[in-house]
Enzyme design. Structure first.
Site, PDB file in Angstrom:
ATOM      1  N   LYS A  22       8.793  -4.574   2.469  1.00 28.03           N
ATOM      2  CA  LYS A  22       8.528  -3.136   2.648  1.00 28.03           C
ATOM      3  C   LYS A  22       8.841  -2.373   1.357  1.00 28.03           C
ATOM      4  CE  LYS A  22      11.782  -0.414   4.661  1.00 28.03           C
ATOM      5  NZ  LYS A  22      12.099   0.707   3.755  1.00 28.03           N
ATOM      6  N   ASN A  23      10.011  -2.649   0.778  1.00 29.05           N
ATOM      7  CA  ASN A  23      10.453  -1.847  -0.363  1.00 29.05           C
ATOM      8  C   ASN A  23       9.657  -2.135  -1.632  1.00 29.05           C
ATOM      9  OD1 ASN A  23      12.264  -0.639   1.266  1.00 29.05           O
ATOM     10  ND2 ASN A  23      14.099  -1.581   0.384  1.00 29.05           N
ATOM     11  N   ARG A  91      11.368   8.872   2.996  1.00 28.04           N
ATOM     12  CA  ARG A  91      11.803   9.293   1.657  1.00 28.04           C
ATOM     13  C   ARG A  91      10.954   8.697   0.549  1.00 28.04           C
ATOM     14  NH1 ARG A  91      16.243  10.964  -0.755  1.00 28.04           N
ATOM     15  NH2 ARG A  91      16.057   9.330  -2.303  1.00 28.04           N
ATOM     16  N   CYS A 115      19.350  12.006   4.473  1.00 27.62           N
ATOM     17  CA  CYS A 115      19.014  11.094   5.562  1.00 27.62           C
ATOM     18  C   CYS A 115      20.318  10.543   6.105  1.00 27.62           C
ATOM     19  CB  CYS A 115      18.070   9.989   5.102  1.00 27.62           C
ATOM     20  SG  CYS A 115      18.854   8.730   4.149  1.00 27.62           S
ATOM     21  N   ARG A 120      21.472  11.222  -0.735  1.00 24.52           N
ATOM     22  CA  ARG A 120      20.328  10.646  -1.440  1.00 24.52           C
ATOM     23  C   ARG A 120      19.550  11.658  -2.287  1.00 24.52           C
ATOM     24  NH1 ARG A 120      17.728   5.972   2.258  1.00 24.52           N
ATOM     25  NH2 ARG A 120      17.209   5.102   0.244  1.00 24.52           N
ATOM     26  N   ASP A 306      21.649  -3.146   1.641  1.00 25.55           N
ATOM     27  CA  ASP A 306      20.749  -3.293   2.800  1.00 25.55           C
ATOM     28  C   ASP A 306      21.120  -4.473   3.698  1.00 25.55           C
ATOM     29  OD1 ASP A 306      19.349  -1.081   2.052  1.00 25.55           O
ATOM     30  OD2 ASP A 306      17.576  -2.132   1.319  1.00 25.55           O
ATOM     31  N   ARG A 398      10.180   0.795  11.418  1.00 24.28           N
ATOM     32  CA  ARG A 398       9.919   1.171  10.020  1.00 24.28           C
ATOM     33  C   ARG A 398      10.096  -0.025   9.096  1.00 24.28           C
ATOM     34  NH1 ARG A 398      13.929   4.544   8.035  1.00 24.28           N
ATOM     35  NH2 ARG A 398      12.789   4.006   6.172  1.00 24.28           N
TER      36      ARG A 398
END
Ligand code: UD1
Length: 423
Positions: A22-23, A91, A115, A120, A306, A398
Site C-alpha cells: 500500500k505505502n 493523508r 490523525c 503528523r 508499523d 484501508r
C-alpha cells in the site's frame, strides 16, 4: 458498520500470498502525474486507500483505469485542487503535491490535518518545495504551492523525529523535473522510497543514492510513460508472520519481500520464532510463548513503527517482561488499552510500554483505532480464548487486502458481520 467476530485459539497453518505494498502503491500512483504518457502499475493491492487515490486522480481530471491489480494512469492535463473531502480520508493524498508542482509549477492541496496516531505535520514537505523555489502559502485550509521555475538545491530534510518517508518521496518527485541538481540530505531510506526512485528512473529521471541518507537528483526535461511492478507489502507480510507465531502455527508467506524484512525477522527469531527463507517465500512457525524483547521503533533499517502494535499483542503473551519504545509517532499505543481488556498487562509510561507477559488472553469486545492497532487486535483475537469482536474495522480495509479470507484460508475462525445503523 462492519465488525469482525473471531473465535480464537486455533493455530494457523497453510499459505498466504502477500499483496502489493500500500505505502509504495500510493506514491507510485501519484508519480504518474509527472508525465502526459500513460503509465501502467501492476501488483496493486485492492484496498480502500487505493480507491481513494484513484478517486483523487480522477477528480483532478486524470484518466485512471483499474483492472484487478493493474492500473493505467494517463495524466494529460490534470487541473483543479485536491479537496478536503478526499484528503481527509487519506493523508497520503499529499503525494500529488510534488508531482503537480514539478510538472505544472502549481498545486493546491487541502491540509490533511491530524490523525489518530499523532499530529503528523507536513512542514518538511513544505520546506522541501520552498527550497526548490516554490512559494508556499497555507490559507483557508489549503497548501498552495507555486513556482515560476523550480531549481535544484541542497535540502536538509531530517526532522526532529528523524527522516520523513513522505517528505523524502514528495520532494524527490518535485525535484525530478527541476533545473539542475538537488541533494536531499537526511533522506528516508525505506524500501518504499527506493521503489519510487526506481520507477521515476525507469520513466527517465536521474536519481542516485536512494536507500542512503543522501539522494541526488539531476533534473530532466520530461519523463515517459512506462509499465512497472509494485513491490510486495513488507508490513502485511510481517503481520501474517506474527499471526503464525502468536497462534503457535506455521504459515508460508508467498512472495514475501524477505530482503526488506530483516528488521522484522530478526526480533521474531530473537523471541524464539523459526524462520526459513527460500526464494520468494518465507516460512514462519513457533510452538511456544515468545521470549521477552526490547523493541525501539526507528527509521529503516530499524524496527518499523508499523509493526509495533502487532508485536505488542504478541509480546503480551510472552514469558517475561518486554519493553516497547515508540520513537516515531507520539500517540501510537492505542491498542494497549484494548489489549488490556483482553487480559494483557501493559503499562504505558510516556512513549514506552512495559508488557508483563501473561499465559493467555481472553476474548472481549474491542474497538480498533487505527490501521496497525486494528491488526494487533485481530492477532490478539486469533490467539485469545473465546470470542473477540473487533469493531470499527474500516481501518483494516484501508490496509489489508482480503484479511478475513486470507486468515480463514489458514484456519482462522473469523467472520465479518454487518451491524446496521451502528456507529
Ligand atoms: C509513512 C507511512 C506510515 C509509516 C511512516 C513511518 C505511508 C502512506 N505511510 O508515513 O505507514 O508509519 O511512514 O515509517 O507511506 N514529520 C514531521 N514533519 C513532516 C513529515 C513528518 O515532523 O513534514 C514527522 C512525523 O510526524 C513523524 C516522523 O516525521 O513523527 C516520520 O513520519 P513520516 O516518515 O513522514 O511518515 P509518513 O510518510 O506520514
Amino acid at each position: 458498520m462492519d465488525k469482525l467476530v473471531i473465535s480464537g485459539g486455533h493455530p494457523l497453518h497453510g499459505e498466504v500470498k502477500v499483496s502489493g505494498s500500500k505505502n509504495a502503491a500510493l506514491p507510485l500512483m501519484a508519480a504518474c502525474l509527472l508525465t502526459d504518457e500513460p503509465c501502467t502499475l501492476t501488483n496493486l493491492p485492492d484496498l480502500v486507500d487505493i480507491t481513494t487515490m484513484t478517486e483523487l486522480l480522477t477528480y483532478l481530471g486524470v484518466g485512471a483505469e483499474r483492472d484487478g491489480n493493474r492500473i493505467t494512469i494517463e495524466a494529460r492535463k490534470p487541473e483543479g485542487e485536491a479537496p478536503y473531502d478526499i484528503v481527509r480520508k487519506m493523508r497520503a493524498s499529499y503525494y500529488v503535491l510534488g508531482p503537480l508542482l514539478s510538472r505544472f509549477r502549481e498545486a493546491k492541496i487541502s491540509l490533511p490535518g491530524g490523525c489518530a496516531i499523532g499530529a503528523r505535520p507536513i512542514d518538511l514537505h513544505i520546506k522541501g518545495m520552498e527550497k526548490l523555489g516554490a512559494e508556499v502559502a497555507v490559507e483557508e485550509g489549503y497548501v498552495h504551492a507555486k513556482a515560476a521555475k523550480l531549481e535544484g538545491s541542497d535540502i536538509h530534510l531530517r526532522g526532529t523525529k528523524g527522516p520523513s518517508v513522505g517528505a523524502t518521496i514528495n520532494v524527490m518527485m518535485a525535484a525530478v523535473l527541476a533545473e539542475g541538481q538537488t541533494k536531499i540530505i537526511g533522506a528516508a531510506a525505506e524500501p518504499e522510497v527506493c521503489i519510487v526512485a526506481g520507477f521515476l528512473n525507469k520513466m527517465g529521471a536521474k536519481i542516485a543514492g536512494y536507500g542512503t541518507p543522501e539522494i541526488t537528483i539531476q533534473g530532466v526535461k520530461r519523463l515517459s510513460g512506462v509499465e512497472f511492478e509494485n513491490m510486495p507489502d513488507r508490513i502485511e507480510a510481517g503481520t501474517y508472520a506474527v499471526a503464525a507465531t502468536i497462534t503457535r502455527g506455521r504459515i508460508i508467506l508467498r512472495n514475501a519481500p524477505s530482503a526488506h524484512m530483516g528488521n522484522i525477522i530478526q526480533p521474531l527469531l530473537e523471541a524464539g520464532g523459526e524462520i526459513e527463507a527460500s526464494g520468494k517465500h518465507l516460512t514462519v512457525s513457533m510452538m511456544r510463548r515468545p521470549s521477552p524483547l526490547v523493541i525501539n521503533t526507528a527509521p529503516y533499517p530499524g524496527f518499523p513503527t508499523d509493526m509495533q502494535a502487532q508485536f505488542m499483542a504478541w509480546l503480551s503473551l510472552g514469558e517475561g517482561t518486554s519493553i516497547v519504545a515508540e520513537n516515531i509517532f507520539e500517540n501510537r499505543f492505542m491498542q494497549a488499552m484494548e489489549l488490556q481488556r483482553m487480559g494483557a498487562e501493559i503499562t504505558i509510561q510516556g512513549t514506552t510500554a512495559v508488557i508483563n507477559g501473561t499465559d493467555h488472553l481472553s476474548g472481549a469486545e474491542v474497538m480498533a483505532s487505527d490501521l496497525r492497532a486494528s491488526a494487533a487486535l485481530v492477532l490478539a483475537g486469533l490467539a485469545a480464548k473465546g470470542t473477540t469482536t473487533v469493531s470499527r474495522i474500516y481501518h483494516l480495509d484501508r490496509g489489508y487486502e482480503g484479511l478475513e479470507q486470507k486468515l480463514a484460508s489458514v484456519g482462522g475462525e473469523i467472520k465479518r458481520v454487518s451491524v446496521p445503523g451502528d456507529e
